[in-house]
Scaffold this motif. Structure first.
Motif, PDB file in Angstrom:
ATOM      1  N   ALA A 132       7.152   6.901  53.684  1.00  0.00           N
ATOM      2  CA  ALA A 132       6.418   8.164  53.636  1.00  0.00           C
ATOM      3  C   ALA A 132       7.319   9.215  53.012  1.00  0.00           C
ATOM      4  CB  ALA A 132       5.995   8.588  55.042  1.00  0.00           C
ATOM      5  N   TYR A 133       6.700  10.236  52.469  1.00  0.00           N
ATOM      6  CA  TYR A 133       7.421  11.328  51.821  1.00  0.00           C
ATOM      7  C   TYR A 133       7.071  12.615  52.546  1.00  0.00           C
ATOM      8  CZ  TYR A 133       8.037   7.677  48.446  1.00  0.00           C
ATOM      9  OH  TYR A 133       8.361   6.487  47.863  1.00  0.00           O
ATOM     10  N   LEU A 181       3.826  14.426  56.370  1.00  0.00           N
ATOM     11  CA  LEU A 181       4.098  13.138  55.731  1.00  0.00           C
ATOM     12  C   LEU A 181       2.994  12.784  54.740  1.00  0.00           C
ATOM     13  CD1 LEU A 181       5.314  11.050  58.792  1.00  0.00           C
ATOM     14  CD2 LEU A 181       6.682  12.205  57.049  1.00  0.00           C
ATOM     15  N   HIS A 182       3.406  12.173  53.626  1.00  0.00           N
ATOM     16  CA  HIS A 182       2.479  11.821  52.553  1.00  0.00           C
ATOM     17  C   HIS A 182       2.803  10.422  52.058  1.00  0.00           C
ATOM     18  CE1 HIS A 182       1.127  15.989  52.408  1.00  0.00           C
ATOM     19  NE2 HIS A 182       2.403  16.285  52.625  1.00  0.00           N
ATOM     20  N   ALA A 235       3.285  14.786  48.256  1.00  0.00           N
ATOM     21  CA  ALA A 235       4.167  15.731  48.953  1.00  0.00           C
ATOM     22  C   ALA A 235       4.480  16.923  48.055  1.00  0.00           C
ATOM     23  CB  ALA A 235       5.463  15.036  49.377  1.00  0.00           C
ATOM     24  N   THR A 236       4.719  16.676  46.775  1.00  0.00           N
ATOM     25  CA  THR A 236       4.998  17.748  45.830  1.00  0.00           C
ATOM     26  C   THR A 236       3.781  18.645  45.653  1.00  0.00           C
ATOM     27  OG1 THR A 236       6.619  16.389  44.673  1.00  0.00           O
ATOM     28  CG2 THR A 236       5.727  18.265  43.463  1.00  0.00           C
ATOM     29  N   LEU A 237       2.607  18.048  45.550  1.00  0.00           N
ATOM     30  CA  LEU A 237       1.385  18.842  45.419  1.00  0.00           C
ATOM     31  C   LEU A 237       1.187  19.748  46.633  1.00  0.00           C
ATOM     32  CD1 LEU A 237      -1.049  16.233  43.862  1.00  0.00           C
ATOM     33  CD2 LEU A 237      -0.138  18.295  42.768  1.00  0.00           C
TER      34      LEU A 237
END
Length: 90
Positions: A7-8, A15-16, A22-24
């Motif tokens: 996850a990011y 968490l993404h 995550a950047t978006l």
């Protein structure tokens, strides 16, 4: 059975499933609310993400122009008349 996942995390700790998501989310946070009830924020963040190269180029050109202008002022370049000289940047 347990399994491993990657996850990011965005800057708020969410968490993404991908670094892009995550950047978006971070971009949307920087933009704040865009449009009624913030409904456009995700789309604007996506557009910025997708056009990153072009946006970075525009800002790099802007920064170069500002730097040259500051250097010219520091060097004491002066011009006559009310308008500054026009410099074409290619």
């Amino acid at each position: 059975m347990a399994s491993e996942c990657t996850a990011y995390r965005d800057s708020k700790g969410g968490l993404h499933s991908s670094p892009e998501k995550a950047t978006l989310e971070d971009l949307a946070g920087v933009l704040g609310r865009v449009g009624d009830e913030g409904g456009m924020t995700g789309g604007v963040a996506r557009m910025i993400f997708d056009k990153r190269v072009e946006i970075e180029r525009v800002f790099a050109e802007h920064d170069a122009i500002v730097a040259r202008s500051a250097e010219a002022k520091a060097a004491g370049e002066k011009h006559e008349g009310g308008s500054p000289p026009i410099h074409v940047v290619k």
